[in-house]
Design an enzyme around this catalytic site. Structure first.
Site, PDB file in Angstrom:
ATOM      1  N   HIS A 154       0.811  -1.220   0.000  1.00 53.35           N
ATOM      2  CA  HIS A 154       0.000   0.000   0.000  1.00 53.35           C
ATOM      3  C   HIS A 154       0.845   1.271   0.000  1.00 53.35           C
ATOM      4  O   HIS A 154       0.622   2.175  -0.807  1.00 53.35           O
ATOM      5  CB  HIS A 154      -0.926  -0.005   1.215  1.00 53.35           C
ATOM      6  CG  HIS A 154      -1.919  -1.113   1.172  1.00 53.35           C
ATOM      7  ND1 HIS A 154      -1.681  -2.345   1.718  1.00 53.35           N
ATOM      8  CD2 HIS A 154      -3.138  -1.163   0.608  1.00 53.35           C
ATOM      9  CE1 HIS A 154      -2.724  -3.117   1.510  1.00 53.35           C
ATOM     10  NE2 HIS A 154      -3.623  -2.429   0.833  1.00 53.35           N
ATOM     11  N   ILE A 155       1.820   1.333   0.909  1.00 47.84           N
ATOM     12  CA  ILE A 155       2.606   2.570   1.048  1.00 47.84           C
ATOM     13  C   ILE A 155       3.593   2.708  -0.111  1.00 47.84           C
ATOM     14  O   ILE A 155       3.708   3.773  -0.724  1.00 47.84           O
ATOM     15  CB  ILE A 155       3.327   2.589   2.416  1.00 47.84           C
ATOM     16  CG1 ILE A 155       2.294   2.607   3.554  1.00 47.84           C
ATOM     17  CG2 ILE A 155       4.251   3.797   2.523  1.00 47.84           C
ATOM     18  CD1 ILE A 155       2.853   2.396   4.943  1.00 47.84           C
ATOM     19  N   THR A 233      10.858   4.425   6.709  1.00 51.73           N
ATOM     20  CA  THR A 233       9.658   4.813   7.461  1.00 51.73           C
ATOM     21  C   THR A 233       8.889   3.565   7.875  1.00 51.73           C
ATOM     22  O   THR A 233       7.735   3.660   8.297  1.00 51.73           O
ATOM     23  CB  THR A 233       8.720   5.709   6.604  1.00 51.73           C
ATOM     24  OG1 THR A 233       8.411   5.004   5.404  1.00 51.73           O
ATOM     25  CG2 THR A 233       9.339   7.048   6.290  1.00 51.73           C
ATOM     26  N   ARG A 235      10.128   0.019   9.692  1.00 54.58           N
ATOM     27  CA  ARG A 235      10.450  -0.401  11.053  1.00 54.58           C
ATOM     28  C   ARG A 235      11.959  -0.383  11.238  1.00 54.58           C
ATOM     29  O   ARG A 235      12.710  -0.782  10.346  1.00 54.58           O
ATOM     30  CB  ARG A 235       9.929  -1.823  11.337  1.00 54.58           C
ATOM     31  CG  ARG A 235       8.437  -1.914  11.619  1.00 54.58           C
ATOM     32  CD  ARG A 235       8.025  -1.207  12.919  1.00 54.58           C
ATOM     33  NE  ARG A 235       6.588  -1.281  13.157  1.00 54.58           N
ATOM     34  CZ  ARG A 235       5.693  -0.397  12.740  1.00 54.58           C
ATOM     35  NH1 ARG A 235       6.060   0.658  12.050  1.00 54.58           N
ATOM     36  NH2 ARG A 235       4.408  -0.550  13.030  1.00 54.58           N
ATOM     37  N   ASP A 259      12.415   7.527  10.112  1.00 55.62           N
ATOM     38  CA  ASP A 259      11.290   7.816  11.013  1.00 55.62           C
ATOM     39  C   ASP A 259      11.198   6.754  12.096  1.00 55.62           C
ATOM     40  O   ASP A 259      10.465   6.910  13.061  1.00 55.62           O
ATOM     41  CB  ASP A 259       9.976   7.875  10.215  1.00 55.62           C
ATOM     42  CG  ASP A 259       8.799   8.294  11.097  1.00 55.62           C
ATOM     43  OD1 ASP A 259       8.959   9.287  11.840  1.00 55.62           O
ATOM     44  OD2 ASP A 259       7.754   7.629  11.055  1.00 55.62           O
ATOM     45  N   GLU A 264      13.805   2.017  19.446  1.00 59.50           N
ATOM     46  CA  GLU A 264      13.251   3.358  19.644  1.00 59.50           C
ATOM     47  C   GLU A 264      12.477   3.459  20.960  1.00 59.50           C
ATOM     48  O   GLU A 264      12.341   4.538  21.529  1.00 59.50           O
ATOM     49  CB  GLU A 264      12.387   3.798  18.449  1.00 59.50           C
ATOM     50  CG  GLU A 264      11.160   2.955  18.211  1.00 59.50           C
ATOM     51  CD  GLU A 264      10.456   3.299  16.882  1.00 59.50           C
ATOM     52  OE1 GLU A 264      11.112   3.729  15.927  1.00 59.50           O
ATOM     53  OE2 GLU A 264       9.220   3.103  16.827  1.00 59.50           O
ATOM     54  N   HIS A 303       8.944   8.457  14.791  1.00 55.90           N
ATOM     55  CA  HIS A 303       7.897   7.519  14.358  1.00 55.90           C
ATOM     56  C   HIS A 303       6.571   8.273  14.174  1.00 55.90           C
ATOM     57  O   HIS A 303       5.546   7.929  14.780  1.00 55.90           O
ATOM     58  CB  HIS A 303       7.735   6.373  15.358  1.00 55.90           C
ATOM     59  CG  HIS A 303       7.094   5.162  14.741  1.00 55.90           C
ATOM     60  ND1 HIS A 303       7.444   3.884  15.055  1.00 55.90           N
ATOM     61  CD2 HIS A 303       6.113   5.055  13.806  1.00 55.90           C
ATOM     62  CE1 HIS A 303       6.701   3.036  14.354  1.00 55.90           C
ATOM     63  NE2 HIS A 303       5.884   3.725  13.587  1.00 55.90           N
ATOM     64  N   ALA A 305       5.351   9.276  10.926  1.00 53.68           N
ATOM     65  CA  ALA A 305       4.912   9.298   9.516  1.00 53.68           C
ATOM     66  C   ALA A 305       3.389   9.166   9.396  1.00 53.68           C
ATOM     67  O   ALA A 305       2.783   9.696   8.474  1.00 53.68           O
ATOM     68  CB  ALA A 305       5.606   8.188   8.744  1.00 53.68           C
ATOM     69  N   PHE A 306       2.781   8.485  10.334  1.00 48.04           N
ATOM     70  CA  PHE A 306       1.320   8.259  10.284  1.00 48.04           C
ATOM     71  C   PHE A 306       0.531   9.473  10.775  1.00 48.04           C
ATOM     72  O   PHE A 306      -0.698   9.519  10.635  1.00 48.04           O
ATOM     73  CB  PHE A 306       0.951   7.077  11.204  1.00 48.04           C
ATOM     74  CG  PHE A 306       1.055   7.457  12.664  1.00 48.04           C
ATOM     75  CD1 PHE A 306       2.279   7.508  13.294  1.00 48.04           C
ATOM     76  CD2 PHE A 306      -0.079   7.845  13.374  1.00 48.04           C
ATOM     77  CE1 PHE A 306       2.386   7.904  14.615  1.00 48.04           C
ATOM     78  CE2 PHE A 306       0.016   8.251  14.700  1.00 48.04           C
ATOM     79  CZ  PHE A 306       1.262   8.275  15.319  1.00 48.04           C
TER      80      PHE A 306
HETATM   81  P1  NAD Z   1       1.737  -3.842   2.906  1.00 51.70           P
HETATM   82  O1  NAD Z   1       1.499  -5.111   3.624  1.00 51.70           O
HETATM   83  O2  NAD Z   1       0.653  -3.254   2.091  1.00 51.70           O
HETATM   84  O3  NAD Z   1       3.016  -4.009   1.940  1.00 51.70           O
HETATM   85  C1  NAD Z   1       4.177  -4.678   2.324  1.00 51.70           C
HETATM   86  C2  NAD Z   1       4.844  -5.205   1.061  1.00 51.70           C
HETATM   87  O4  NAD Z   1       6.085  -5.796   1.451  1.00 51.70           O
HETATM   88  C3  NAD Z   1       4.035  -6.304   0.353  1.00 51.70           C
HETATM   89  O5  NAD Z   1       3.935  -6.002  -1.030  1.00 51.70           O
HETATM   90  C4  NAD Z   1       4.857  -7.577   0.583  1.00 51.70           C
HETATM   91  O6  NAD Z   1       4.775  -8.497  -0.492  1.00 51.70           O
HETATM   92  C5  NAD Z   1       6.242  -7.003   0.724  1.00 51.70           C
HETATM   93  N1  NAD Z   1       7.167  -7.864   1.448  1.00 51.70           N
HETATM   94  C6  NAD Z   1       6.924  -8.635   2.540  1.00 51.70           C
HETATM   95  N2  NAD Z   1       8.043  -9.268   2.921  1.00 51.70           N
HETATM   96  C7  NAD Z   1       9.019  -8.876   2.066  1.00 51.70           C
HETATM   97  C8  NAD Z   1      10.403  -9.188   1.941  1.00 51.70           C
HETATM   98  N3  NAD Z   1      10.988 -10.055   2.765  1.00 51.70           N
HETATM   99  N4  NAD Z   1      11.082  -8.615   0.925  1.00 51.70           N
HETATM  100  C9  NAD Z   1      10.478  -7.771   0.056  1.00 51.70           C
HETATM  101  N5  NAD Z   1       9.169  -7.448   0.127  1.00 51.70           N
HETATM  102  C10 NAD Z   1       8.460  -7.988   1.119  1.00 51.70           C
HETATM  103  O7  NAD Z   1       2.253  -2.814   4.016  1.00 51.70           O
HETATM  104  P2  NAD Z   1       2.191  -1.228   3.965  1.00 51.70           P
HETATM  105  O8  NAD Z   1       0.838  -0.753   4.369  1.00 51.70           O
HETATM  106  O9  NAD Z   1       2.753  -0.745   2.678  1.00 51.70           O
HETATM  107  O10 NAD Z   1       3.181  -0.872   5.183  1.00 51.70           O
HETATM  108  C11 NAD Z   1       4.559  -1.211   5.154  1.00 51.70           C
HETATM  109  C12 NAD Z   1       5.147  -1.039   6.543  1.00 51.70           C
HETATM  110  O11 NAD Z   1       5.156   0.349   6.888  1.00 51.70           O
HETATM  111  C13 NAD Z   1       4.302  -1.677   7.661  1.00 51.70           C
HETATM  112  O12 NAD Z   1       4.629  -3.037   7.838  1.00 51.70           O
HETATM  113  C14 NAD Z   1       4.657  -0.854   8.891  1.00 51.70           C
HETATM  114  O13 NAD Z   1       5.677  -1.503   9.613  1.00 51.70           O
HETATM  115  C15 NAD Z   1       5.199   0.455   8.306  1.00 51.70           C
HETATM  116  N6  NAD Z   1       4.392   1.624   8.723  1.00 51.70           N
HETATM  117  C16 NAD Z   1       5.017   2.649   9.351  1.00 51.70           C
HETATM  118  C17 NAD Z   1       4.292   3.772   9.761  1.00 51.70           C
HETATM  119  C18 NAD Z   1       4.954   4.951  10.434  1.00 51.70           C
HETATM  120  O14 NAD Z   1       4.262   5.771  11.063  1.00 51.70           O
HETATM  121  N7  NAD Z   1       6.266   5.109  10.342  1.00 51.70           N
HETATM  122  C19 NAD Z   1       2.909   3.817   9.529  1.00 51.70           C
HETATM  123  C20 NAD Z   1       2.289   2.758   8.854  1.00 51.70           C
HETATM  124  C21 NAD Z   1       3.043   1.661   8.466  1.00 51.70           C
END
Ligand code: NAD
Length: 337
Positions: A154-155, A233, A235, A259, A264, A303, A305-306
């Site tokens: 998604h991101i 951004t 983990r 981020d 942390e 942390h 970004a959200f």
């Molecule tokens: P998502 O599940 O939509 O996308 C994750 C992608 O990573 C998927 O396409 C998956 O196939 C891929 N993936 C999984 N394991 C992998 C690997 N070993 N190698 C390569 N690709 C791999 O998740 P998202 O909504 O895009 O969010 C991503 C991450 O962002 C979350 O897991 C969360 O930890 C982090 N996040 C951070 C904040 C913040 O405030 N900093 C906020 C929201 C999410």
């Protein structure tokens, strides 16, 4: 009446969550601190726990709440919850996967611009010294540079659209590449190593788990282009912090925008960490984090970004829906799988 313990909610969110739950017939107690084995409340009879990422819902924490039926985290990541242990005990676990795809991507783009145009140094110069010179603030254009996106979920996909808007070339790596998306968007999926070697900016958007722990370590950093930027951004645990310090110290990397950091949680309460005899954590990482904080080509944010009003409202509404659905229908709306 079902009761909920809500941890570490603040500002308008605390009131919004409490009122919304109460209007739906729940009893709610608010606790200021994140939940951990060190911050267990006196009252332990809750049916539901509602937490943010700063909490640590370990086996020991679960042991403390005998009546617990469901844990809901108001975050996309859920590595702070012992999912296996919840499953073993038949405790439901909900999260909020879709609230902030573009919110987090916008922040990643903001970090990229902050580094590429030295915005933080420029703003500091005026704020701290009223110095209007632009010497030493030369940046670089994003147009025609290559953005490497690790994780096209998604991101990652939102960041790709934004990068394209800036005229960047895009390459990507994902364990499950979506070939239709690749064709539609005109991007290229490459191997992990190729993305690292080709990109001027590498941005991480994968979940943190065993398989992705330190996916950016010494070897991977050495594969990155000299002078390139690393953006995280997702983990902290995705990056080996000591290896990152080394790559920056040796001027192999041009900068980093983070981020999220390993350990942390300790940085949020260093005094508590030092004072508690049972504290666990990697002190070398904590020291490495402090070295990063002092580097001119590194920006670190807490942390956040959200953290927009719109995204938080979606988080709260989805979190509320998870708990209401669990008690009305027997399952949360967004279940951790
Ligand atoms: P998502 O599940 O939509 O996308 C994750 C992608 O990573 C998927 O396409 C998956 O196939 C891929 N993936 C999984 N394991 C992998 C690997 N070993 N190698 C390569 N690709 C791999 O998740 P998202 O909504 O895009 O969010 C991503 C991450 O962002 C979350 O897991 C969360 O930890 C982090 N996040 C951070 C904040 C913040 O405030 N900093 C906020 C929201 C999410």
């Amino acid at each position: 009446m079902k009761s909920i313990a809500l941890f570490n909610a603040f500002e308008w969110g605390a009131e919004y969550l409490k009122t919304s739950f109460e209007e739906r017939g729940f009893e709610v107690d608010l606790y200021d601190d994140p939940l951990s084995v060190h911050t267990l409340p006196q009252k332990r009879s809750y049916d539901a726990l509602c937490v943010f990422v700063g909490s640590e819902v370990s086996k020991e924490v679960l042991d403390a709440f005998e009546n617990l039926s469901v844990v809901v985290t108001l975050s996309t990541g859920f590595n702070h919850i012992d999912i296996e242990e919840c499953r073993r005990r038949g405790i439901g676990v909900g999260y909020v996967p879709y609230y902030g795809e573009h919110t987090v991507a916008e922040f990643a783009m903001g970090i990229i611009l902050t580094l590429s145009r030295k915005l933080f140094l420029a703003a500091d110069r005026i704020k701290e010294r009223s110095d209007f010179s632009f010497r030493g603030l030369e940046g670089f254009d994003l147009k025609d540079k290559t953005l490497g996106v690790i994780g096209t979920g998604h991101i990652g996909r939102h960041l790709i659209s934004m990068g394209k808007g800036f005229g960047m070339n895009i390459c990507a790596y994902d364990v499950s590449p979506d070939r239709e998306y690749e064709k539609e968007e005109g991007i290229s999926y490459l191997s992990f190593e190729e993305v690292l070697g080709k990109s001027d900016i590498v941005s991480l958007h994968v979940p943190y788990m065993k398989e992705t722990h330190h996916m950016i370590g010494e070897k991977e950093l050495s594969l990155m282009k000299r002078g390139s930027l690393l953006i995280n951004t997702a983990r902290g645990g995705l990056v080996d912090t000591s290896a990152l310090v080394k790559a920056l110290q040796e001027n192999h990397l041009g900068g980093a925008g983070l981020d999220v950091l390993e350990e942390e949680g300790i940085l949020q309460d260093e005094m508590g960490f030092v004072l508690r005899s049972e504290s666990k954590g990697d002190v070398r990482v904590v020291v490495a984090n402090h070295i990063l904080m002092d580097m001119d080509n590194v920006i670190i944010t807490p942390h956040t970004a959200f953290n927009t009003r719109e995204a938080k409202k979606r988080v709260y509404d989805d979190g509320i829906a998870n708990i209401v659905s669990f008690f009305e229908k027997g399952n949360v709306v967004y279940e951790v799988v």
